[in-house]
Enzyme design. Structure first.
Site, PDB file in Angstrom:
ATOM      1  N   SER A 175     -22.957 -10.481 -59.627  1.00 23.53           N
ATOM      2  CA  SER A 175     -22.961  -9.116 -60.067  1.00 23.53           C
ATOM      3  C   SER A 175     -21.628  -8.692 -60.681  1.00 23.53           C
ATOM      4  O   SER A 175     -21.582  -7.699 -61.395  1.00 23.53           O
ATOM      5  CB  SER A 175     -23.292  -8.198 -58.891  1.00 23.53           C
ATOM      6  OG  SER A 175     -22.292  -8.245 -57.908  1.00 23.53           O
ATOM      7  N   SER A 232     -21.799 -13.203 -56.060  1.00 22.38           N
ATOM      8  CA  SER A 232     -21.348 -12.326 -57.147  1.00 22.38           C
ATOM      9  C   SER A 232     -19.933 -12.614 -57.596  1.00 22.38           C
ATOM     10  O   SER A 232     -19.528 -12.182 -58.683  1.00 22.38           O
ATOM     11  CB  SER A 232     -21.419 -10.865 -56.700  1.00 22.38           C
ATOM     12  OG  SER A 232     -22.749 -10.459 -56.534  1.00 22.38           O
ATOM     13  N   LYS A 271     -13.728  -4.277 -60.235  1.00 24.75           N
ATOM     14  CA  LYS A 271     -15.186  -4.088 -60.272  1.00 24.75           C
ATOM     15  C   LYS A 271     -15.498  -2.672 -59.818  1.00 24.75           C
ATOM     16  O   LYS A 271     -14.886  -2.179 -58.852  1.00 24.75           O
ATOM     17  CB  LYS A 271     -15.826  -5.120 -59.345  1.00 24.75           C
ATOM     18  CG  LYS A 271     -17.356  -5.143 -59.347  1.00 24.75           C
ATOM     19  CD  LYS A 271     -17.852  -6.278 -58.436  1.00 24.75           C
ATOM     20  CE  LYS A 271     -19.368  -6.365 -58.384  1.00 24.75           C
ATOM     21  NZ  LYS A 271     -19.824  -7.499 -57.529  1.00 24.75           N
TER      22      LYS A 271
END
Lengths: 453, 453
Positions: A131, A155, A57
């Site tokens: 997210s 997330s 990420k």
């Protein structure tokens, strides 16, 4: 499979999936193949993740690659890997790229990014979840075997639910947060997306470790990443979530509860804590982490992110302490809960919004998505999000097994059983789940050997 | 001494000392004597504090007696004892009264009370120290053997220093805070004043215990109230405090450091944390606890207390989180410190202000008093304040030995040795210190017996 075979499969799957919005940075094909060739030439050398492709990420540092956190105006290029990334590379894993996210990891929808919206692998009209949208999609589409995400409000779990894969939300402080762009520093954790519970746990085993430079790092009180033997009669708690969920989610959840023989408890204090994350003081923790950007260059922010961060500016500390005391009470409640139950089973998300719903209302559906996930880090829980089926219209539904801090190894057999009961394939790949770990008990022709020293 | 002898001695000492400002409520003579007579008739029945007189700071509940917290307009009469008080009564201790304090335990001077200013037992022109002013003076004047105080910023240590007695600051969460008027709930603890380190520890042994109703209660990880054997070569840390102290305090501190062979370390991060207690977010925690009073009846507040509580109203949460992160770093620093050292020795207070100084400036001298005490609870330390001598003009000087949470038993031999090295008498009583506990080692004619089970 060899590293070269892994690399070629990853490149092929990425090309076939053809979703540029997964990526903020993808390594060039040649670099991936070069690295795979080197790994292959070296041989495994005992490295547990030899040649396994993974993505990171883009709020976690990889040396020499920009970290954007989903905000080009914020980007910097770190000189060193985050410790979690370094450990993966040392374990032989093959880095494929950095993935898209809700800007500054602030969101559960996966749409709050200037780098586009990764496509939901089941239905292009649904949000991918966030997210950690790109990381989850990369696993759900079969491009990589595992991915690093992060989890503050959910997330690392919501996009697992919407991608039909496993999201492991580790104990806060078990993995170094050095080299991680902070959302809410006190409750952030790096998280893992994988094809199965045990593959996720194996990754956490590689990346976990105490880091004295991280003020929120904690030392595990026991080896918490060892998969426990399956409990003979697990005591699982459930809640009456129907009033909070879409009917199809409630129906799948009921089935999961039935499978685990779950017994009802009252979770109202946890739901109240959940609301504190964005409607209480912690939103100001996000603001604190980004106050320079907000003060000097607010125009570089996504409009929704900016609205949220600005909402943290005016909060008063005097109100914050009321919330801290409420949370303390909720943590005590969690202690009581886990003294009587091995795990708490909840839906991961109460529904899966469409892209259109989120365009129409950028804040409302997102807020509702965190109903069951927001409190886990605040209340110091660890857990797994696993697929538990589909709504009649094909929308994926996720279930979440939560335990106290340091329960990753203890929850694994239960979470894995739940996963395998309700899912046969990984994400939208059509590939079967990886084989389960070896059974706990011995076969008739096996003999137990105990080695000491 | 029997309970009746204790009771009569307490009444006589109180009459002789003649300081009404010690008391917010004193039990009538007849009630004290009646209770002593009952205790005497019952016999000890194994109760460790049989007939021992004690007082309670008036921010801790005693059933049937008003709790004022130093604010008549706030007073209420509790129906039940705070658990700490209940445990003392069950252990046979003899309740004498409720003592004066800086209103709402907000202050280190002992002068912020509408009930007058307890007289410093050594010099009537000096402040008694606070906020547990009355409790410390009652022990320092020889009226009672021990007293309950509280300690958030140093309220259980500064008045011990100014009264020439021992102040034990327990680990936050080791004693139930139920029935305690909150100052900063997250860092409040009940504390103990006593004649010696071991008498203080013996009292904590009675009052400590996990309370599931108190959200800040913690379970001890080991039996932390057992006096350890004296360490053969204790590793004590010290700091260069001279720039922060009156010369006479620095001189006494140097002597104490010499006695304990202390080695210098850098404490700047702790000093920074100390400032956060009143200049950072925690002042808003005080405000939060009293927002009803502040909002509806601000006129019932002491003017200085009101000024402080109002200063907590406008603080912003976004700044609070910066302070929380700084504190987290300081806690990590404390871990490092106590991995290398058994204890940190500091002056309890950098000076002892006169009453006139505090009248002239109600905030400045008070703020300076917390230089070395404010960070202990924030950084999760436990410790003892003990007398370490006098300035040439007769002003008492205190030293403080701090260790990590749950170090009360481990620090006891060291703190006791320090106390006995520099003090021969209790407070201003002229009475010798109580005898030291039995030696750790066996006498020539003794045999070790180990009992198991």
């Amino acid at each position: 499979m060899t590293p070269m075979q892994h690399a070629e499969a990853a490149l092929a799957a990425d090309a076939a999936h053809a979703d540029a919005a997964i990526w903020i940075h993808r390594q060039p094909d040649a670099a991936i193949l070069d690295r795979a060739r080197t790994l292959e030439a070296e041989g495994p050398r005992g490295r547990p993740l030899w040649g396994i492709p993974f993505v990171v990420k883009d709020n976690i540092d990889v040396a020499g690659v920009p970290t954007t956190a989903g905000c080009p105006g914020y980007a910097y290029t770190p000189a060193v890997d985050a410790p979690a990334v370094r450990r993966l590379l040392e374990a032989g894993a093959l880095f494929i790229g950095k993935t898209n996210l809700d800007q500054f990891a602030t969101g559960l929808v996966g749409t709050r990014s200037p780098y586009g919206v990764p496509r939901n692998v089941f239905d292009p009209e649904l949000v991918p979840g966030g997210s950690s949208s790109g990381s989850a999609c990369a696993v759900a589409a079969g491009i990589v075997r595992f991915a690093l995400g992060t989890d503050t409000a959910g997330s690392g779990r919501v996009p697992a639910a919407f991608g039909g894969i496993v999201g492991l939300k580790p104990t806060v402080g078990s993995i170094s947060a050095t080299g991680l762009v902070p959302a809410c520093r006190s409750v952030d954790t790096i998280s893992v997306f994988a094809r199965s519970v045990d593959e996720a746990l194996a990754v956490q085993r590689v990346i976990a470790g105490f880091d004295g430079q991280d003020p929120y790092a904690r030392r595990p009180p026991y080896p918490h990443l060892r998969r426990s033997a399956a409990l003979p009669a697990p005591r699982v708690a459930m809640a009456d979530v129907a009033p909070l969920c879409e009917p199809a989610v409630a129906a799948a959840y009921r089935q999961a509860c039935g499978f685990l023989n779950a017994a009802p408890i009252d979770i109202s204090l946890f739901l109240e804590s959940a609301r504190l994350l964005y409607e209480g003081p912690w939103v100001a923790e996000r603001t604190a982490a980004l106050r320079d950007v907000l003060g000097r260059r607010p125009d570089v922010l996504h409009p929704t992110t900016r609205t949220i961060l600005e909402s943290g500016l005016d909060r008063r500390t005097v109100d914050a302490f009321d919330a801290f005391h409420t949370l303390r009470q909720a943590r005590r409640e969690a202690e009581h809960l886990f003294a009587r139950h091995d795990a708490l089973l909840l839906p991961t998300a109460p529904f899966c919004p469409s892209l259109a719903e989120v365009v129409a209302d950028p804040l409302g559906p997102n807020r509702r998505l965190g109903t069951f996930t927001n409190f886990a880090n605040l209340c110091d829980m660890a857990g797994y999000a696993v697929p538990i089926g589909f709504a009649p219209d094909g929308t994926p539904v996720g279930g979440m097994l939560l335990g106290p801090a340091w329960s990753e190894g203890r929850l694994a057999p239960l979470a894995d059983a739940l996963h395998r009961r309700f899912a046969a394939t990984v994400g939208a790949t059509g590939h079967p789940l990886p084989p389960p770990p070896p059974p706990d008990t011995l076969a008739a022709d096996e003999t137990a050997l105990f080695c000491i020293g």
